[in-house]
Motif scaffolding. Structure first.
Motif, PDB file in Angstrom:
ATOM      1  N   GLY A   1       0.998  -1.115  -0.003  1.00 26.40           N
ATOM      2  CA  GLY A   1      -0.041  -0.007  -0.016  1.00 26.40           C
ATOM      3  C   GLY A   1       0.778   1.174  -0.066  1.00 26.40           C
ATOM      4  N   ILE A   2       2.119   1.166   0.444  1.00 24.76           N
ATOM      5  CA  ILE A   2       2.837   2.512   0.405  1.00 24.76           C
ATOM      6  C   ILE A   2       4.061   2.403  -0.222  1.00 24.76           C
ATOM      7  N   THR A   3       5.050   1.474   0.112  1.00 19.41           N
ATOM      8  CA  THR A   3       6.336   1.050  -0.714  1.00 19.41           C
ATOM      9  C   THR A   3       6.105   1.106  -1.983  1.00 19.41           C
ATOM     10  N   ILE A   4       5.323   0.295  -2.694  1.00 18.07           N
ATOM     11  CA  ILE A   4       5.135  -0.013  -3.893  1.00 18.07           C
ATOM     12  C   ILE A   4       4.169   0.836  -4.630  1.00 18.07           C
ATOM     13  N   ALA A   5       2.768   0.777  -3.962  1.00 19.07           N
ATOM     14  CA  ALA A   5       1.722   1.620  -4.707  1.00 19.07           C
ATOM     15  C   ALA A   5       2.028   2.965  -4.694  1.00 19.07           C
ATOM     16  N   GLN A   6       2.310   3.735  -3.657  1.00 20.68           N
ATOM     17  CA  GLN A   6       2.761   5.101  -3.516  1.00 20.68           C
ATOM     18  C   GLN A   6       3.789   5.730  -4.430  1.00 20.68           C
ATOM     19  N   ASN A   7       4.869   4.969  -4.495  1.00 12.05           N
ATOM     20  CA  ASN A   7       6.047   5.296  -5.440  1.00 12.05           C
ATOM     21  C   ASN A   7       5.543   5.210  -6.831  1.00 12.05           C
ATOM     22  N   LEU A   8       4.902   3.926  -7.065  1.00 11.04           N
ATOM     23  CA  LEU A   8       4.269   3.725  -8.622  1.00 11.04           C
ATOM     24  C   LEU A   8       3.544   5.224  -8.855  1.00 11.04           C
ATOM     25  N   ALA A   9       2.494   5.457  -7.986  1.00  9.46           N
ATOM     26  CA  ALA A   9       1.510   6.378  -8.347  1.00  9.46           C
ATOM     27  C   ALA A   9       2.039   7.563  -8.466  1.00  9.46           C
ATOM     28  N   PHE A  10       2.870   8.187  -7.683  1.00 11.18           N
ATOM     29  CA  PHE A  10       3.527   9.674  -7.700  1.00 11.18           C
ATOM     30  C   PHE A  10       4.543   9.500  -8.985  1.00 11.18           C
ATOM     31  N   THR A  11       5.368   8.659  -9.146  1.00 11.49           N
ATOM     32  CA  THR A  11       6.068   8.705 -10.324  1.00 11.49           C
ATOM     33  C   THR A  11       5.056   8.531 -11.792  1.00 11.49           C
ATOM     34  N   GLY A  12       3.885   7.836 -11.661  1.00 13.97           N
ATOM     35  CA  GLY A  12       3.070   8.019 -12.987  1.00 13.97           C
ATOM     36  C   GLY A  12       2.398   9.455 -13.084  1.00 13.97           C
TER      37      GLY A  12
ATOM     38  N   PHE B   1       2.159  26.169 -10.286  1.00 11.04           N
ATOM     39  CA  PHE B   1       1.139  25.313 -10.362  1.00 11.04           C
ATOM     40  C   PHE B   1       0.986  24.683 -12.068  1.00 11.04           C
ATOM     41  N   ILE B   2       1.173  23.283 -12.154  1.00 11.35           N
ATOM     42  CA  ILE B   2       1.245  22.584 -13.262  1.00 11.35           C
ATOM     43  C   ILE B   2       0.269  21.576 -13.392  1.00 11.35           C
ATOM     44  N   PHE B   3      -0.825  21.594 -14.232  1.00 14.72           N
ATOM     45  CA  PHE B   3      -1.878  20.342 -14.053  1.00 14.72           C
ATOM     46  C   PHE B   3      -1.437  19.148 -15.118  1.00 14.72           C
ATOM     47  N   ILE B   4      -0.727  19.335 -16.238  1.00 14.75           N
ATOM     48  CA  ILE B   4      -0.705  18.207 -17.199  1.00 14.75           C
ATOM     49  C   ILE B   4       0.806  18.077 -17.683  1.00 14.75           C
ATOM     50  N   SER B   5       1.414  16.948 -18.139  1.00 15.78           N
ATOM     51  CA  SER B   5       2.872  16.931 -18.576  1.00 15.78           C
ATOM     52  C   SER B   5       2.475  15.917 -19.763  1.00 15.78           C
ATOM     53  N   THR B   6       2.630  16.676 -21.035  1.00 22.15           N
ATOM     54  CA  THR B   6       2.648  16.159 -22.331  1.00 22.15           C
ATOM     55  C   THR B   6       3.926  15.746 -22.888  1.00 22.15           C
ATOM     56  N   THR B   7       4.358  14.613 -22.240  1.00 22.05           N
ATOM     57  CA  THR B   7       5.827  13.984 -22.388  1.00 22.05           C
ATOM     58  C   THR B   7       5.729  12.894 -23.201  1.00 22.05           C
ATOM     59  N   GLU B   8       6.541  12.191 -23.420  1.00 22.13           N
ATOM     60  CA  GLU B   8       6.938  10.916 -24.376  1.00 22.13           C
ATOM     61  C   GLU B   8       6.528   9.819 -23.270  1.00 22.13           C
ATOM     62  N   GLU B   9       6.648  10.142 -21.958  1.00 19.81           N
ATOM     63  CA  GLU B   9       6.371   9.143 -20.853  1.00 19.81           C
ATOM     64  C   GLU B   9       4.947   9.106 -20.527  1.00 19.81           C
ATOM     65  N   TRP B  10       4.097   9.890 -21.257  1.00 21.80           N
ATOM     66  CA  TRP B  10       2.545   9.854 -21.060  1.00 21.80           C
ATOM     67  C   TRP B  10       2.029   8.214 -20.728  1.00 21.80           C
ATOM     68  N   MET B  11       2.153   7.488 -21.636  1.00 20.50           N
ATOM     69  CA  MET B  11       1.715   6.276 -21.780  1.00 20.50           C
ATOM     70  C   MET B  11       2.371   5.534 -20.511  1.00 20.50           C
ATOM     71  N   PHE B  12       3.705   5.423 -20.380  1.00 21.02           N
ATOM     72  CA  PHE B  12       4.435   4.992 -19.364  1.00 21.02           C
ATOM     73  C   PHE B  12       3.940   5.271 -17.935  1.00 21.02           C
ATOM     74  N   GLY B  13       3.580   6.768 -17.641  1.00 17.65           N
ATOM     75  CA  GLY B  13       3.080   7.094 -16.688  1.00 17.65           C
ATOM     76  C   GLY B  13       1.527   6.763 -16.163  1.00 17.65           C
ATOM     77  N   THR B  14       0.970   6.415 -17.164  1.00 15.56           N
ATOM     78  CA  THR B  14      -0.577   5.846 -17.179  1.00 15.56           C
ATOM     79  C   THR B  14      -0.520   4.453 -16.798  1.00 15.56           C
ATOM     80  N   PHE B  15       0.434   3.615 -17.284  1.00 17.09           N
ATOM     81  CA  PHE B  15       0.744   2.381 -16.953  1.00 17.09           C
ATOM     82  C   PHE B  15       1.234   2.178 -15.516  1.00 17.09           C
ATOM     83  N   LEU B  16       2.023   3.141 -14.844  1.00 20.58           N
ATOM     84  CA  LEU B  16       2.506   2.868 -13.436  1.00 20.58           C
ATOM     85  C   LEU B  16       1.350   3.332 -12.742  1.00 20.58           C
ATOM     86  N   LEU B  17       0.357   4.262 -13.171  1.00 17.61           N
ATOM     87  CA  LEU B  17      -0.968   4.404 -12.293  1.00 17.61           C
ATOM     88  C   LEU B  17      -1.490   3.154 -12.238  1.00 17.61           C
ATOM     89  N   ALA B  18      -1.982   2.648 -13.222  1.00 13.54           N
ATOM     90  CA  ALA B  18      -2.583   1.305 -13.255  1.00 13.54           C
ATOM     91  C   ALA B  18      -1.941   0.270 -12.293  1.00 13.54           C
TER      92      ALA B  18
END
Length: 368
Positions: free
Chosen positions: A88-99, A184-201
């Protein structure tokens, strides 16, 4: 008349409270993303926010749950706390905030709404549930899972054009010293967009595992605040160990009296004390299903903040997130129907158990 108006007001208070809690969560998500965009390490953020949460929770439990704290020194419980902290913390939160760093808060909402679908799959794998295709509840849940997957794929693959050319209200004019870029920044339109989405999933998948462990732990040790305290402490220790290795730059761990520290403090206080206590209070009145129903409210708040102050929302992410939200509610509907059927079956079973001895006695009397 006074009782009726008071009753209506008492119904409005939990609704508005949960709605505003989701809004505050999205606002903090935007702030955390903005801090990471200007250089704050997501690993440092996760480690320090959980460290502060551990201190606050430990003090709270030592004051109000002292008796329960004496009972935690059990091998089975300590193992469970370790696994809860890991998933819930070590894996999930690090993946979530990286995504989050490589996507946007609305993608966080979309991937978070996959939770019931992942729980459905895990329950099937662990044989906690059976796939009865003839049941209405199972059909509803399968439809919800398919909608959620379709929406999630759309969010990951198709960003689309911007909905508006600019913000409705106006940009948040806040700049850091020595920089002309807005903080304040809302969105990052980077090449890692799909990778970030995958990390959040992936983060949501581990939260689904965490929730299953948590439920089984609660049946053995029914003091939720102590459970949260213990796994947060375990998760904090694990996170520091893992994140120091992942982020080799020790200078990144030096905190200053600036906005990064403020974000860490606000996230720890809100997530640890405010949100958890509010959710526990509303669960005691309305049940866990009522709290779960407000998760998609984050879609509204993400759209509101995104278009009102940033004007950077895109059609693909918004439409995909809405589809995931529909799938989320559909799965919850299936869960509710399943619970209703189980309750009806138990009532029928109980009534048949009562009728059986009555019929037996009646037959005995007739024979006499």
């Amino acid at each position: 008349m006074e009782k009726r108006s008071g009753g209506k007001m008492w119904e409005i208070i939990p609704f508005m409270t949960m709605f505003l809690v989701e809004g505050c969560t999205i606002a903090l998500t935007i702030t955390a993303k903005s801090a990471m965009a200007i250089g704050m390490s997501q690993f440092v953020f996760v480690a320090y926010s959980n460290a502060l949460s551990s201190v606050l929770l430990l003090v709270y439990c030592l004051i109000y749950h002292r008796d329960s704290m004496k009972m935690i020194f059990n091998r089975d419980l300590l193992t469970r706390f370790f696994l809860l902290g890991l998933t819930g913390i070590t894996i999930a939160q690090n993946l979530a905030f990286t995504g989050l760093r490589d996507s946007s808060p609305i993608v966080v909402c979309a991937m978070g709404l996959l939770l019931p679908s992942f729980q459905f799959f895990l329950n099937l794998i662990l044989r906690k549930a059976e796939l009865k295709l003839r049941n209405k509840s199972t059909k509803i849940k399968i439809i919800g899972v398919l909608l959620s997957i379709m929406g999630a794929v759309m969010v990951a693959v198709y960003l689309g054009p911007s909905i508006l050319n600019g913000p409705i209200i106006g940009p948040i004019m806040f700049h850091l010293k020595g920089s002309t870029k807005p903080f304040f920044i809302f969105i990052s339109t980077t090449e890692e967009w799909m990778f970030g989405t995958f990390l959040l999933a992936c983060a949501t998948f581990f939260i689904a595992i965490w929730s299953i462990i948590q439920v089984s732990t609660f049946t053995r040790f029914p003091d939720m605040m102590v459970i949260v305290t213990c796994y947060t402490i375990f998760g904090t220790i694990q996170t520091f160990f893992v994140d120091i290795i992942a982020n080799g730059d020790l200078n990144a761990w030096k905190l200053k009296w600036d906005l990064e520290l403020l974000i860490i403090v606000l996230t720890a206080i809100f997530g640890t004390l405010v949100r958890s206590r509010i959710q526990a209070w509303i669960m005691s009145m309305k049940g866990p299903m009522y709290v779960a129903m407000f998760k998609p409210a984050g879609i509204f708040w993400a759209n509101f903040f995104g278009e009102s102050f940033f004007g950077t929302l895109c059609y693909g992410s918004v439409i995909g997130t809405i589809i995931v939200g529909v799938g989320y509610y559909t799965v919850l509907w299936g869960v509710k129907e399943e619970a209703k059927k189980a309750e009806q079956d138990s009532i029928k079973s109980a009534s048949s158990d009562i009728k059986a001895p009555l019929l037996h006695n009646q037959n005995a009397q007739e024979q006499v």
